[in-house]
Every structure is written in structure tokens, then in C-alpha cells.
Enzyme design. Structure first.
Site, PDB file in Angstrom:
ATOM      1  N   ASP A 223      26.627  31.537   1.801  1.00 49.58           N
ATOM      2  CA  ASP A 223      25.195  31.779   1.604  1.00 49.58           C
ATOM      3  C   ASP A 223      25.112  32.114   0.122  1.00 49.58           C
ATOM      4  O   ASP A 223      25.506  33.217  -0.285  1.00 49.58           O
ATOM      5  CB  ASP A 223      24.693  32.947   2.458  1.00 49.58           C
ATOM      6  CG  ASP A 223      23.191  33.112   2.309  1.00 49.58           C
ATOM      7  OD1 ASP A 223      22.709  33.108   1.162  1.00 49.58           O
ATOM      8  OD2 ASP A 223      22.502  33.244   3.331  1.00 49.58           O
ATOM      9  N   HIS A 224      24.635  31.174  -0.688  1.00 52.28           N
ATOM     10  CA  HIS A 224      24.810  31.380  -2.133  1.00 52.28           C
ATOM     11  C   HIS A 224      24.003  32.577  -2.656  1.00 52.28           C
ATOM     12  O   HIS A 224      24.306  33.098  -3.716  1.00 52.28           O
ATOM     13  CB  HIS A 224      24.543  30.094  -2.924  1.00 52.28           C
ATOM     14  CG  HIS A 224      23.092  29.773  -3.103  1.00 52.28           C
ATOM     15  ND1 HIS A 224      22.342  29.187  -2.120  1.00 52.28           N
ATOM     16  CD2 HIS A 224      22.246  29.949  -4.144  1.00 52.28           C
ATOM     17  CE1 HIS A 224      21.105  29.026  -2.554  1.00 52.28           C
ATOM     18  NE2 HIS A 224      21.015  29.480  -3.786  1.00 52.28           N
TER      19      HIS A 224
ATOM     20  N   HIS B  30      19.146  33.071   3.697  1.00 54.86           N
ATOM     21  CA  HIS B  30      18.960  33.902   2.501  1.00 54.86           C
ATOM     22  C   HIS B  30      18.053  35.112   2.748  1.00 54.86           C
ATOM     23  O   HIS B  30      18.370  36.232   2.341  1.00 54.86           O
ATOM     24  CB  HIS B  30      18.368  33.076   1.358  1.00 54.86           C
ATOM     25  CG  HIS B  30      19.063  31.764   1.131  1.00 54.86           C
ATOM     26  ND1 HIS B  30      20.429  31.626   1.209  1.00 54.86           N
ATOM     27  CD2 HIS B  30      18.597  30.520   0.820  1.00 54.86           C
ATOM     28  CE1 HIS B  30      20.759  30.362   0.968  1.00 54.86           C
ATOM     29  NE2 HIS B  30      19.655  29.670   0.734  1.00 54.86           N
TER      30      HIS B  30
HETATM   31  C1  BG6 Z   1      18.875  26.410  -0.717  1.00 55.35           C
HETATM   32  C2  BG6 Z   1      17.801  25.615  -0.055  1.00 55.35           C
HETATM   33  O1  BG6 Z   1      19.673  27.052   0.234  1.00 55.35           O
HETATM   34  O2  BG6 Z   1      18.289  27.393  -1.572  1.00 55.35           O
HETATM   35  C3  BG6 Z   1      16.878  24.979  -1.084  1.00 55.35           C
HETATM   36  O3  BG6 Z   1      18.371  24.610   0.752  1.00 55.35           O
HETATM   37  C4  BG6 Z   1      16.365  26.024  -2.031  1.00 55.35           C
HETATM   38  O4  BG6 Z   1      15.806  24.314  -0.464  1.00 55.35           O
HETATM   39  C5  BG6 Z   1      17.491  26.858  -2.600  1.00 55.35           C
HETATM   40  O5  BG6 Z   1      15.698  25.344  -3.087  1.00 55.35           O
HETATM   41  C6  BG6 Z   1      16.963  28.020  -3.420  1.00 55.35           C
HETATM   42  O6  BG6 Z   1      18.030  28.605  -4.086  1.00 55.35           O
HETATM   43  P1  BG6 Z   1      17.806  29.372  -5.452  1.00 55.35           P
HETATM   44  O7  BG6 Z   1      19.144  29.888  -5.812  1.00 55.35           O
HETATM   45  O8  BG6 Z   1      17.248  28.365  -6.426  1.00 55.35           O
HETATM   46  O9  BG6 Z   1      16.804  30.440  -5.165  1.00 55.35           O
END
Ligand code: BG6
Length: 491
Positions: free
Chosen positions: A178-179, A241
Site C-alpha cells: 500500500d504505497h 489508502h
Molecule cells: C493508486 C490509485 O493506488 O493511488 C490511483 O490506483 C491513484 O488511482 C493513486 O491516483 C494516488 O496515489 P498518490 O500517491 O498520487 O496520492
């Protein structure tokens, strides 16, 4: 500093994620000296690439994503190898094992293998099983499986996928990405809460009125219409997230900062999360879809006109919700969440609104005190703000809101390889704290399924349309007004 030495196998090496995130992240680790020179990366995918082609691609991606000195780029990209791969053919796995064995000899790597799944999720289970049955996981070092989202489409598919990968890997060997858990300020939530004497005593329903988490984007679905049509913002952002941030904000202090203790506290939050189903969904959740509008003064089309999107689509590109955590600490405190595409700004922020004082001594000419707010800025700026009340300048008294601001200087911009870099490094070190445990997915999917079940019924109302470039449909304001709250501005 520990320098992990490993072979990393990337399934989906020709894809976008590898190009935009993984190659630059591995490079940054290499450049910072966090990665031992004893490493090799094997890219696998269907295409008939060669070692030369993958090296050229790795170089191109680093040139476009990494700033600063890249004079060691050739030396770095020579650690990359490519194998054309058919995920359903046993012989592909034998070729892979042979290649890894020879690289382990060449680079003196002690059998440590990371398998990184960065391709279409329908193959994750097949690949994991074949890795085991064909002996690729049979090494004298450790093996780890890194799995990208989406981890399933609902509880049933997530459970099926989990059962498949658990045939081949133990829970300890599985790193579900989960980045958001790799973001600096998401990791800072725990520190702000547990390393400061002034917050934790107030961190409960006696002193906190509500919590607001906003993650807004200005981009639309871009070229991901096909995926997004089946996903929507609920699955794409909330299941993972948003709920991860809720857990970190709401968990009890772990008895120590170990992976198991932290995860166990986060899991308890999800167990206490009130299930919202049936008629309640409309009361607690608002879904929206972007229509045409303006982003940075440029006209942009509505969602239904995007590529690979059904012109009658009811897929939500925006979700706002009121989450209730039914435990002693949080009973009665709404955790509001909202996330969407094509909104006014790219921003992720958490606002903790404290309760009002029992009486306002400064009540004069109907002057009200500003609520005390703690704001955690996740991105694009990183930092913390605290809104207090101070004395208005001059002799007449009265109050004025004062904001204490702290900003991290090392801002990398949003969605940089940074989060991936940390997570890859953690995985190499065997630290799974910032990855999702199966129990978290189990609970979060069950929570999400109850909502999507209602939204996917044909008879249900369509999502509210909001013009691109706004903060979503007005109905998301009503969600808070019911409790006498309002969304605080995200700037
Ligand atoms: C991803 C989603 O997990 O997170 C994308 O699949 C989204 O749709 C992205 O744009 C958002 O990540 P960040 O780091 O740009 O907030």
C-alpha cells in the site's frame, strides 16, 4: 547500515509501474549505498525483450525520473537481465530458476529472492503457485513475495488470491503493497501521536470532535479507464489508502514498535469499524462522478467521455463517507473521509478538530473562537500545523486564530518513487510493518463490500455529478452538516 544482497524478479517488467516507480527506486537505493553491489534484477514479461532492451529501458526511466548525477547509470543497469515469460508454462519457471542460480553465483548472492508482482492481478495466484511447484522458491536464503494492488476486487476474490499465494508463501513472506504506507508523513502519524506528550492524552472522544481525511487528485482516469470502470474510487482508494490512514490515526499505542504489535492495534480498529449496509449507506456515504470542467484553466472532459469508459457509466470517481469506530476511545467521533479524481487540487491532508471549550470567555459581539485544529499535511507539502487562538493586536481584546506551521524541506513532490524506495528497502530488510496484513484486507474488504453491494444495485440512484476542478458534489457537505461539522479547507 545494512546492505541487503538479493535477486529481485519483477513480473511485469515492461509495464508502467516498473518504469515509473520500481527502476528509479532501485536506482536511488543503489546510489545512496543502501543496496549492496551484490544484486541483480530479472525482468520478466510476455514481450520478446532482451537484456540490452531492458537495460535501455531502465536507463531511459531513470533519466526521466531521477534528478542529479547519474554517471553510474551504465554500471547500475548492467545488473538487469530479461527473460521472456509465459506465466502458465512450467518451462518458463525452470528457465527463471536457472537464470537466478547463475546470477547468484556471478554476484555472490546467498539465495535471497524477492518476487515482485507488478502485472495484471489475475496471474498473481498462478505465478505464486508455480514458483513453488517448480522449485524457484527453494533456496538456501530467504524468499519474499511483493504484491501490488489491487489485492482482489471484493472479499471473495481477495480471499481466493490469498489462499493461492499462501500455498506457496507464509504470511511472513508476503509483502502486500500500500504505497501510502511508504509516504513520509503517513509514517509520521505514529511519531506525532506516540512521541509527544501533548497529543496522546487528548486523542479520544472526550477532546476530539471529528477527524477529516481528504485525498484529492486533479488527474482523471487517464489511460486506466478499463481498470477503473470495475473499480471506482471506493475500491481504488478507500479500501486501502484511506482505511490505512484511519487505522493509524485511531489505533491504540502498541506496546512496542514491532510489526506484529503495530499490526495488531491497526486490526483492532478495523474490527471496531461500524459496518454500513443497506439503507444506511445513503446516510453515511456519498458517491460522485466528475463531469466536464476546468483544471488549471484547461477544459477537461467528463468521466463518461473518457477512453474505455461506458458512456452511461455509474462508476464513482469520488467518495465521501462518515466512518464510526465503535470502541471506548472513539465512540461518537466521526472520521470523515473524501477522495476523488479531477478535484480542485492534488492534496492529501488530515485535519483533527478538537472539541470546543465549555464556555467562551471572549464572547463579545458574537465573536466565536476558532476550533483548535491539528493538520497533518501528507502531500504535496509535508508537515504539521496547529491552529490556536491568540489575542487580537491592540487594546480592545478579542481573539484571532494563530497557525503554527512546520514544513519538511526535503519535499520530493507527490507520487514520487520515494514511497516505493522505502518499501522496497523495508522488504529487503524483512520489515513488513508498512505492508498490509491479510487480516486488514479481510476486514477492509468486508466493510467495502457492504457499500458496493448497495451501489451496484441497478435500482440505486446514480452518483452525483460534480464539475471537474471542484471539491466534489455538494452532498458531501451535507454529510458533515448533519453533525454540525464542515470540511475544513485543505490549503
Ligand atoms: C493508486 C490509485 O493506488 O493511488 C490511483 O490506483 C491513484 O488511482 C493513486 O491516483 C494516488 O496515489 P498518490 O500517491 O498520487 O496520492
Amino acid at each position: 547500515m545494512e546492505k541487503p544482497s538479493t535477486v529481485i524478479v519483477i513480473f511485469g517488467a515492461t509495464g508502467d509501474l516498473a518504469k515509473r516507480k520500481l527502476y528509479p527506486s532501485i536506482y536511488n537505493l543503489y546510489k545512496k549505498g543502501q543496496l549492496s553491489k551484490k544484486f541483480a534484477v530479472v525482468g520478466v514479461a510476455r514481450r520478446a525483450w532482451t537484456n540490452e532492451i531492458i537495460r535501455e529501458n531502465v536507463s531511459a526511466s531513470i533519466k526521466s525520473e531521477v534528478e542529479g548525477d547519474i554517471s553510474d547509470l551504465d554500471e547500475f543497469s548492467n545488473h538487469f537481465y530479461y527473460l521472456p515469460f509465459d506465466v502458465t508454462s512450467k518451462s518458463s519457471y525452470h528457465d527463471l530458476d536457472n537464470l537466478i542460480n547463475s546470477l547468484e553465483d556471478e554476484y555472490d548472492i546467498q539465495g535471497n529472492r524477492i518476487f515482485y508482482m507488478a502485472m495484471a492481478p489475475e496471474f498473481f495466484g498462478t505465478i505464486a503457485l508455480n514458483l513453488k511447484t517448480e522449485g524457484v522458491t527453494n533456496t538456501k536464503g530467504w524468499t519474499r513475495l511483493v504484491i501490488e494492488k489491487p489485492f482482489g476486487h471484493n472479499y471473495d476474490s481477495a480471499k481466493k488470491l490469498n489462499d493461492e499465494i499462501r500455498e506457496a508463501f507464509t504470511e511472513d513472506e508476503i509483502y502486500r503493497i500500500d504505497h501510502y504506507l511508504g509516504k513520509e508523513m503517513v509514517q509520521n502519524i505514529e511519531v506525532i501521536r506516540f512521541a509527544n506528550a501533548i497529543f496522546e492524552p487528548l486523542w479520544n472522544n472526550r477532546y476530539i470532535s471529528n477527524v477529516q481525511i481528504t485525498s484529492s487528485e486533479t488527474l482523471g482516469v487517464e489511460d486506466r479507464g478499463g481498470y477503473y470502470e470495475n473499480s471506482g474510487a471506493l475500491r481504488d482508494m478507500v479500501q486501502n489508502h484511506m482505511l490505512q490512514m484511519v487505522s493509524l490515526l485511531a489505533m491504540d499505542p502498541p506496546i512496542r514498535l514491532t510489526t506484529d504489535e503495530i499490526r495488531s492495534e491497526k486490526i483492532k480498529v478495523l474490527r471496531a469499524l461500524r459496518t454500513i449496509k443497506g439503507d444506511k449507506v445513503e446516510k453515511y456515504f456519498v458517491r460522485g462522478q466528475y463531469g466536464p470542467g476546468k483544471i488549471n484553466n484547461n477544459e477537461v472532459p467528463g468521466y463518461r467521455s473518457e477512453d474505455k469508459v461506458n458512456p452511461d457509466s455509474n462508476t464513482e470517481t469520488f467518495v465521501a463517507g462518515k466512518l464510526m469506530i465503535d470502541n471506548h476511545r472513539w465512540a461518537g467521533v466521526p472520521f470523515y473521509i473524501r477522495t476523488g479524481k479531477r478535484m480542485k487540487e492534488k492534496s492529501t491532508k488530515i485535519v483533527i478538530q478538537f472539541k470546543e471549550l465549555p464556555m467562551n470567555l471572549y464572547y463579545k459581539n458574537k465573536e466565536t473562537l476558532h476550533s483548535n485544529l491539528l493538520i497533518i499535511h501528507i502531500q504535496p507539502d509535508e508537515g504539521i500545523s496547529l491552529t490556536l487562538n491568540g489575542k487580537k493586536l491592540g487594546p480592545t481584546g478579542g481573539t484571532v486564530p494563530v497557525r503554527l506551521d512546520y514544513r519538511n524541506d526535503g519535499i520530493d513532490g507527490f507520487n514520487t518513487p520515494e514511497a516505493y524506495e522505502r518499501l522496497l528497502y523495508d522488504c529487503m530488510l524483512g520489515d513488513a510493518t508498512n505492508f498490509a496484513h491479510w487480516d486488514e484486507l479481510d476486514l477492509s474488504w468486508n466493510f467495502i463490500d457492504a457499500i458496493s453491494e448497495v451501489w451496484e444495485k441497478k435500482s440505486k440512484k446514480e452518483p452525483f455529478l460534480y464539475p471537474s476542478g471542484t471539491m466534489g458534489p455538494n452532498e458531501s457537505e451535507d454529510l458533515l452538516q448533519e453533525n454540525g461539522h464542515k470540511w475544513w479547507p485543505i490549503t
